[in-house]
Design an enzyme around this catalytic site. Sequence first.
Site, PDB file in Angstrom:
ATOM      1  N   GLY A 194       3.053  -3.122   8.514  1.00  0.00           N
ATOM      2  CA  GLY A 194       3.330  -3.387   9.922  1.00  0.00           C
ATOM      3  C   GLY A 194       4.806  -3.685  10.132  1.00  0.00           C
ATOM      4  N   THR A 250       0.822  -1.210   0.000  1.00  0.00           N
ATOM      5  CA  THR A 250       0.000   0.000   0.000  1.00  0.00           C
ATOM      6  C   THR A 250       0.859   1.265   0.000  1.00  0.00           C
ATOM      7  N   GLU A 270      -6.124  -5.826   4.061  1.00  0.00           N
ATOM      8  CA  GLU A 270      -6.162  -7.009   3.185  1.00  0.00           C
ATOM      9  C   GLU A 270      -7.352  -6.974   2.235  1.00  0.00           C
TER      10      GLU A 270
HETATM   11  C1  LIG Z   1      -8.650  -7.190  -6.701  1.00  0.00           C
HETATM   12  C2  LIG Z   1      -8.346  -5.706  -6.709  1.00  0.00           C
HETATM   13  C3  LIG Z   1      -9.366  -4.947  -5.891  1.00  0.00           C
HETATM   14  C4  LIG Z   1      -8.424  -5.166  -8.126  1.00  0.00           C
HETATM   15  O1  LIG Z   1      -7.329  -5.619  -8.855  1.00  0.00           O
HETATM   16  P1  LIG Z   1      -7.176  -5.373 -10.415  1.00  0.00           P
HETATM   17  O2  LIG Z   1      -7.585  -3.982 -10.719  1.00  0.00           O
HETATM   18  O3  LIG Z   1      -5.834  -5.804 -10.832  1.00  0.00           O
HETATM   19  O4  LIG Z   1      -8.164  -6.440 -10.918  1.00  0.00           O
HETATM   20  P2  LIG Z   1      -9.542  -6.328 -11.681  1.00  0.00           P
HETATM   21  O5  LIG Z   1     -10.641  -5.786 -10.832  1.00  0.00           O
HETATM   22  O6  LIG Z   1      -9.304  -5.665 -12.969  1.00  0.00           O
HETATM   23  O7  LIG Z   1      -9.803  -7.869 -11.862  1.00  0.00           O
HETATM   24  C5  LIG Z   1      -9.006  -8.594 -12.728  1.00  0.00           C
HETATM   25  C6  LIG Z   1      -9.240 -10.052 -12.584  1.00  0.00           C
HETATM   26  O8  LIG Z   1      -8.355 -10.549 -11.596  1.00  0.00           O
HETATM   27  C7  LIG Z   1      -9.061 -11.357 -10.687  1.00  0.00           C
HETATM   28  N1  LIG Z   1      -8.390 -11.283  -9.400  1.00  0.00           N
HETATM   29  C8  LIG Z   1      -8.210 -10.189  -8.630  1.00  0.00           C
HETATM   30  N2  LIG Z   1      -7.547 -10.520  -7.519  1.00  0.00           N
HETATM   31  C9  LIG Z   1      -7.263 -11.834  -7.610  1.00  0.00           C
HETATM   32  C10 LIG Z   1      -6.597 -12.766  -6.763  1.00  0.00           C
HETATM   33  N3  LIG Z   1      -6.084 -12.375  -5.599  1.00  0.00           N
HETATM   34  N4  LIG Z   1      -6.498 -14.043  -7.172  1.00  0.00           N
HETATM   35  C11 LIG Z   1      -7.041 -14.439  -8.347  1.00  0.00           C
HETATM   36  N5  LIG Z   1      -7.686 -13.605  -9.190  1.00  0.00           N
HETATM   37  C12 LIG Z   1      -7.795 -12.334  -8.804  1.00  0.00           C
HETATM   38  C13 LIG Z   1     -10.440 -10.778 -10.665  1.00  0.00           C
HETATM   39  O9  LIG Z   1     -11.369 -11.709 -10.217  1.00  0.00           O
HETATM   40  C14 LIG Z   1     -10.622 -10.441 -12.123  1.00  0.00           C
HETATM   41  O10 LIG Z   1     -10.950 -11.610 -12.813  1.00  0.00           O
HETATM   42  P3  LIG Z   1     -11.830 -11.524 -14.117  1.00  0.00           P
HETATM   43  O11 LIG Z   1     -11.237 -10.533 -15.043  1.00  0.00           O
HETATM   44  O12 LIG Z   1     -11.837 -12.929 -14.640  1.00  0.00           O
HETATM   45  O13 LIG Z   1     -13.181 -11.098 -13.646  1.00  0.00           O
HETATM   46  C15 LIG Z   1      -6.932  -5.554  -6.168  1.00  0.00           C
HETATM   47  O14 LIG Z   1      -6.411  -4.393  -6.563  1.00  0.00           O
HETATM   48  C16 LIG Z   1      -6.869  -5.821  -4.704  1.00  0.00           C
HETATM   49  O15 LIG Z   1      -6.750  -6.960  -4.294  1.00  0.00           O
HETATM   50  N6  LIG Z   1      -6.936  -4.763  -3.871  1.00  0.00           N
HETATM   51  C17 LIG Z   1      -6.881  -4.880  -2.428  1.00  0.00           C
HETATM   52  C18 LIG Z   1      -5.492  -4.606  -1.957  1.00  0.00           C
HETATM   53  C19 LIG Z   1      -5.163  -5.363  -0.708  1.00  0.00           C
HETATM   54  O16 LIG Z   1      -5.815  -6.328  -0.315  1.00  0.00           O
HETATM   55  N7  LIG Z   1      -4.087  -4.991  -0.091  1.00  0.00           N
HETATM   56  C20 LIG Z   1      -3.556  -5.665   1.059  1.00  0.00           C
HETATM   57  C21 LIG Z   1      -2.277  -5.006   1.499  1.00  0.00           C
HETATM   58  S1  LIG Z   1      -1.460  -5.898   2.751  1.00  0.00           S
HETATM   59  C22 LIG Z   1      -2.370  -5.641   4.136  1.00  0.00           C
HETATM   60  O17 LIG Z   1      -3.346  -4.983   4.152  1.00  0.00           O
HETATM   61  C23 LIG Z   1      -1.829  -6.324   5.376  1.00  0.00           C
HETATM   62  C24 LIG Z   1      -2.692  -6.090   6.576  1.00  0.00           C
HETATM   63  C25 LIG Z   1      -2.193  -6.733   7.797  1.00  0.00           C
HETATM   64  C26 LIG Z   1      -2.480  -8.173   7.719  1.00  0.00           C
HETATM   65  C27 LIG Z   1      -2.032  -8.816   8.940  1.00  0.00           C
HETATM   66  C28 LIG Z   1      -2.126 -10.227   8.659  1.00  0.00           C
HETATM   67  C29 LIG Z   1      -1.185 -10.901   9.494  1.00  0.00           C
HETATM   68  C30 LIG Z   1      -1.729 -12.223   9.788  1.00  0.00           C
HETATM   69  C31 LIG Z   1      -1.196 -12.618  11.099  1.00  0.00           C
HETATM   70  C32 LIG Z   1      -1.375 -14.029  11.268  1.00  0.00           C
HETATM   71  C33 LIG Z   1      -0.047 -14.544  11.501  1.00  0.00           C
HETATM   72  C34 LIG Z   1      -0.175 -16.013  11.498  1.00  0.00           C
HETATM   73  C35 LIG Z   1       1.190 -16.508  11.459  1.00  0.00           C
HETATM   74  C36 LIG Z   1       1.182 -17.758  12.184  1.00  0.00           C
HETATM   75  C37 LIG Z   1       2.533 -17.930  12.720  1.00  0.00           C
HETATM   76  O18 LIG Z   1       3.085 -17.030  13.363  1.00  0.00           O
HETATM   77  O19 LIG Z   1       3.058 -19.011  12.506  1.00  0.00           O
HETATM   78  C1  LIG Z   2      -4.328  -1.557  10.518  1.00  0.00           C
HETATM   79  C2  LIG Z   2      -3.902  -1.637   9.080  1.00  0.00           C
HETATM   80  C3  LIG Z   2      -2.792  -2.386   8.744  1.00  0.00           C
HETATM   81  C4  LIG Z   2      -2.350  -2.420   7.420  1.00  0.00           C
HETATM   82  N1  LIG Z   2      -1.215  -3.116   7.115  1.00  0.00           N
HETATM   83  C5  LIG Z   2      -0.754  -3.110   5.843  1.00  0.00           C
HETATM   84  C6  LIG Z   2       0.464  -3.795   5.510  1.00  0.00           C
HETATM   85  O1  LIG Z   2       1.101  -4.422   6.358  1.00  0.00           O
HETATM   86  N2  LIG Z   2       0.922  -3.722   4.237  1.00  0.00           N
HETATM   87  C7  LIG Z   2       0.252  -3.047   3.269  1.00  0.00           C
HETATM   88  O2  LIG Z   2       0.726  -3.022   2.136  1.00  0.00           O
HETATM   89  N3  LIG Z   2      -0.907  -2.413   3.555  1.00  0.00           N
HETATM   90  C8  LIG Z   2      -1.421  -2.436   4.801  1.00  0.00           C
HETATM   91  N4  LIG Z   2      -2.604  -1.784   5.101  1.00  0.00           N
HETATM   92  C9  LIG Z   2      -3.300  -1.050   4.039  1.00  0.00           C
HETATM   93  C10 LIG Z   2      -4.617  -1.698   3.636  1.00  0.00           C
HETATM   94  O3  LIG Z   2      -4.407  -2.868   2.909  1.00  0.00           O
HETATM   95  C11 LIG Z   2      -5.424  -0.678   2.825  1.00  0.00           C
HETATM   96  O4  LIG Z   2      -5.728   0.404   3.677  1.00  0.00           O
HETATM   97  C12 LIG Z   2      -6.696  -1.317   2.299  1.00  0.00           C
HETATM   98  O5  LIG Z   2      -6.412  -2.252   1.276  1.00  0.00           O
HETATM   99  C13 LIG Z   2      -7.707  -0.253   1.766  1.00  0.00           C
HETATM  100  O6  LIG Z   2      -7.136   0.553   0.812  1.00  0.00           O
HETATM  101  P1  LIG Z   2      -7.214   2.162   0.899  1.00  0.00           P
HETATM  102  O7  LIG Z   2      -6.712   2.560   2.228  1.00  0.00           O
HETATM  103  O8  LIG Z   2      -6.542   2.674  -0.312  1.00  0.00           O
HETATM  104  O9  LIG Z   2      -8.749   2.492   0.850  1.00  0.00           O
HETATM  105  P2  LIG Z   2      -9.519   3.200  -0.349  1.00  0.00           P
HETATM  106  O10 LIG Z   2      -9.527   2.289  -1.525  1.00  0.00           O
HETATM  107  O11 LIG Z   2      -9.023   4.574  -0.568  1.00  0.00           O
HETATM  108  O12 LIG Z   2     -10.973   3.229   0.274  1.00  0.00           O
HETATM  109  C14 LIG Z   2     -11.695   4.419   0.606  1.00  0.00           C
HETATM  110  C15 LIG Z   2     -13.160   4.241   0.213  1.00  0.00           C
HETATM  111  O13 LIG Z   2     -13.250   4.154  -1.206  1.00  0.00           O
HETATM  112  C16 LIG Z   2     -14.035   3.045  -1.588  1.00  0.00           C
HETATM  113  N5  LIG Z   2     -13.545   2.478  -2.854  1.00  0.00           N
HETATM  114  C17 LIG Z   2     -12.274   2.399  -3.307  1.00  0.00           C
HETATM  115  N6  LIG Z   2     -12.230   1.767  -4.500  1.00  0.00           N
HETATM  116  C18 LIG Z   2     -13.497   1.442  -4.805  1.00  0.00           C
HETATM  117  C19 LIG Z   2     -14.102   0.755  -5.895  1.00  0.00           C
HETATM  118  N7  LIG Z   2     -13.373   0.254  -6.902  1.00  0.00           N
HETATM  119  N8  LIG Z   2     -15.429   0.610  -5.895  1.00  0.00           N
HETATM  120  C20 LIG Z   2     -16.186   1.072  -4.851  1.00  0.00           C
HETATM  121  N9  LIG Z   2     -15.661   1.706  -3.792  1.00  0.00           N
HETATM  122  C21 LIG Z   2     -14.335   1.893  -3.767  1.00  0.00           C
HETATM  123  C22 LIG Z   2     -13.890   2.043  -0.449  1.00  0.00           C
HETATM  124  O14 LIG Z   2     -14.996   1.166  -0.378  1.00  0.00           O
HETATM  125  C23 LIG Z   2     -13.792   2.956   0.770  1.00  0.00           C
HETATM  126  O15 LIG Z   2     -15.094   3.235   1.224  1.00  0.00           O
HETATM  127  C24 LIG Z   2      -3.064  -1.723   6.411  1.00  0.00           C
HETATM  128  C25 LIG Z   2      -4.192  -0.985   6.766  1.00  0.00           C
HETATM  129  C26 LIG Z   2      -4.618  -0.936   8.081  1.00  0.00           C
HETATM  130  C27 LIG Z   2      -5.835  -0.135   8.434  1.00  0.00           C
END
Ligand SMILES: CC(C)(COP(=O)(O)OP(=O)(O)OC[C@H]1O[C@@H](n2cnc3c(N)ncnc32)[C@H](O)[C@@H]1OP(=O)(O)O)[C@@H](O)C(=O)NCCC(=O)NCCSC(=O)CCCCCCCCCCCCCCC(=O)O
Ligand SMILES: Cc1cc2nc3c(=O)[nH]c(=O)nc-3n(C[C@H](O)[C@H](O)[C@H](O)COP(=O)(O)OP(=O)(O)OC[C@H]3O[C@@H](n4cnc5c(N)ncnc54)[C@H](O)[C@@H]3O)c2cc1C
Length: 666
Positions: free
Chosen positions: A188, A149, A431
């Site tokens: 994180g 992100t 996520e």
């Molecule tokens: C999916 C998106 C929203 C959009 O992506 P795109 O624009 O590229 O795609 P399209 O909308 O054009 O779709 C294209 C096409 O692709 C398919 N698609 C999309 N995603 C996937 C996928 N993942 N896999 C397969 N296919 C996929 C989709 O269906 C379309 O298909 P069709 O064309 O056929 O219809 C994308 O941009 C997106 O995913 N956005 C979200 C971003 C996101 O999730 N970011 C996360 C950042 S990381 C984060 O947030 C971390 C948070 C902290 C998490 C903590 C977890 C820790 C866990 C702890 C547990 C520890 C356990 C460990 C145990 C131990 O210790 O041992």
């Molecule tokens: C506690 C925490 C830990 C995190 N840890 C990590 C990490 O370790 N690594 C990492 O990479 N990221 C991390 N993130 C980031 C996280 O993955 C993003 O914040 C999350 O994926 C949402 O993206 P954004 O912040 O850009 O929200 P935005 O996409 O800007 O969302 C804002 C608003 O816009 C709307 N919106 C956006 N796009 C669309 C669409 N296509 N259609 C309709 N509505 C839409 C949403 O629904 C929402 O209401 C963390 C976030 C938090 C809060």
Amino acid sequence: MATVHKINEDLVKERQKCTFNVQELTYLLDGGEEVTKERREFENILRNVKELQDEVPEVYLSHKERYENAVRKTCILQNVRNDFEKKREVLSPRNIFRAGYAVIKDVSPFFLHNGMFVPTIIGQGTPEQQAEWLPKAKAMAIIGTYAQTELGHGTFIRGLETTATYDAKTEEFILNSPKVTSYKWWPGGLGTTVNHCITVAQLYINGKKYGIHPFIVQIRDLETHKPLPGIKVGEIGPKMGFATANNGFLGFQNFRIPRKNMLMKNAQVLKDGTFVKGMNEKLTYGTMVMVRVNIVSDSAFHTAMAATIAVRYAAVRHQSQLKAKEPEVQIIDYLTQQHKLFIAIATSHAFSNTYTWLYQAYLKVVEDLGKQKQDHLPELHALSCCLKATSSRDAGVIVEQCRLACGGHGYMASSNLPIIYGYTTAAITYEGEHTVLLLQTARYLMKAWMSALEGKVLAPSVAYLVDWLKSDKQRWQNTPEVIVKGFQHVAAGKIKDAFDAIQKHVKAGKDYEDAWNLASVQLIKASEAHSRAILCDGYLRETVRTSSSVSPSLAKVLNHLVQLYIVYWTLETAGDLLVYSNIGKDDIAVLKEKYEELLALIRPNAVGLVDAFDISDEILQSTLGSYDGRVYERLMEEAMKSPLNKEPVNQSFHKYLKPFIKKAKL
Ligand SMILES: CC(C)(COP(=O)(O)OP(=O)(O)OC[C@H]1O[C@@H](n2cnc3c(N)ncnc32)[C@H](O)[C@@H]1OP(=O)(O)O)[C@@H](O)C(=O)NCCC(=O)NCCSC(=O)CCCCCCCCCCCCCCC(=O)O
Ligand SMILES: Cc1cc2nc3c(=O)[nH]c(=O)nc-3n(C[C@H](O)[C@H](O)[C@H](O)COP(=O)(O)OP(=O)(O)OC[C@H]3O[C@@H](n4cnc5c(N)ncnc54)[C@H](O)[C@@H]3O)c2cc1C
């Protein structure tokens, strides 16, 4: 030696009422007796590590002290865990991981290392890259995070701005953050903890853009921990929760990394700069699928924590009289309280059961991908998106409901409910943001509907669309099986409506994308209905499956819980069922009575059910929810730890209050 206190009498009585074997349910929830024993053994080891006991409750520490304490304890925890794991093949890493809650009162700054850094090397690295990085990462000789992100983009990852430009002369990638919006933001542990990260960046070769790819990047010197030249890194500051997660920012200025640091299991860049496309570019998103699946399990655990606190508290707490002249009742005897709490227990079970089959489906897809087969990937993506979205959102609502069910004391930090709410509400966004993930599933559902209309065979999770098209709606019966069919009818009806709405806008001359946006409220409703149908169907099927292998007394209680879950959601969504299924007003009236009967049936087992989650006091960290029920004593003991109670008169009296009062008197 620790003082052993008497168990609260109400809790003793509650435990005597229980009709099933609590231990048997614990084993079932953990995945077997051996798993429970291993988990308890690990928790016991941690309990006896003196250095892990906090002298001052974390809540009274400054932001900096809190972080430093979390790092100190995480290092000890990790060492204890490494020693433990060396001696055995660990049966359930997720069960071992949960013990960490007893140590790190909030979120560990190493959370992302095991949660995403290591899994990305496994999922995205070639065998050679895994051989190079995994031993170091697993031993924690290097500590990493997942930096995807940016300030400007979190959801739309194709829009990420960090660039990785290939230089064939030196066989290196040059990383840059061209604008302030290109800075990584959120990862994180990135703030001040990690020395490595997976950076997701736009790949450029000879001026051509090849989309986003993951790169392993060392960002700090391993000796001095100073940021390497060309790296600008720091912490993003306080948030709503996640106080010790150490979320950070990161920018690059002409920062060079060797070619081998691009994780190349899927796509590759050869020495001369030739780009070799992978089987499916979306495999780059693989770690996110895994974490979304795991969030269903996290949601089950956080719901169980909140339910344990609120149910035990409700058994101990007496307030008001039901009848004049009678003693004040345990608040758990108010039906409204049961309505708030028993769904929390059932929801945790629903999510645990869902995680069990979803994780198996995930493993199957990973195995298939190893054989270059990707047929089930779209279905898994659709399921993991909507189940992550629904489970985290429901967990957030349930945890808040449990907090409210504890009245004023639920607002105390020492109840631990605010911290638990901090975890759950963050998971609604991270996520993959909630709405965005529902829309991803909706995209799959629209295709599935089209296929159903064309008479094609559908994947199992959407096969109900074909049944719905073929058959007349089944005659309504108030049985769990027919109600689940009813939820499928609601989902099918909403999917059809959303599809028709898109078609209508297209026919009226809109582009498909605009039509999609115009129909998107209906699309997320369709996706939610699909999730609910999947949750209810899966929970019912898993309960039926396990019921044959447990004692009849436990099977009966599990059956009450699954029925409660299904009837609760029937009543919550009665309007939808009236529109899309054959349910009638009279059926709903009968179900209202059924719901009240189920609350009464669950009532004697409520405490036993939360005891079966087997969450130790050290993990629960709650004045309201401890096993012994010493609620009031603990609230007072915790209050006495406030630094403001350490001196009879605070200096602010002499400095400010006294002169202020004197002036007021004049
Ligand atoms: C999916 C998106 C929203 C959009 O992506 P795109 O624009 O590229 O795609 P399209 O909308 O054009 O779709 C294209 C096409 O692709 C398919 N698609 C999309 N995603 C996937 C996928 N993942 N896999 C397969 N296919 C996929 C989709 O269906 C379309 O298909 P069709 O064309 O056929 O219809 C994308 O941009 C997106 O995913 N956005 C979200 C971003 C996101 O999730 N970011 C996360 C950042 S990381 C984060 O947030 C971390 C948070 C902290 C998490 C903590 C977890 C820790 C866990 C702890 C547990 C520890 C356990 C460990 C145990 C131990 O210790 O041992
Ligand atoms: C506690 C925490 C830990 C995190 N840890 C990590 C990490 O370790 N690594 C990492 O990479 N990221 C991390 N993130 C980031 C996280 O993955 C993003 O914040 C999350 O994926 C949402 O993206 P954004 O912040 O850009 O929200 P935005 O996409 O800007 O969302 C804002 C608003 O816009 C709307 N919106 C956006 N796009 C669309 C669409 N296509 N259609 C309709 N509505 C839409 C949403 O629904 C929402 O209401 C963390 C976030 C938090 C809060």
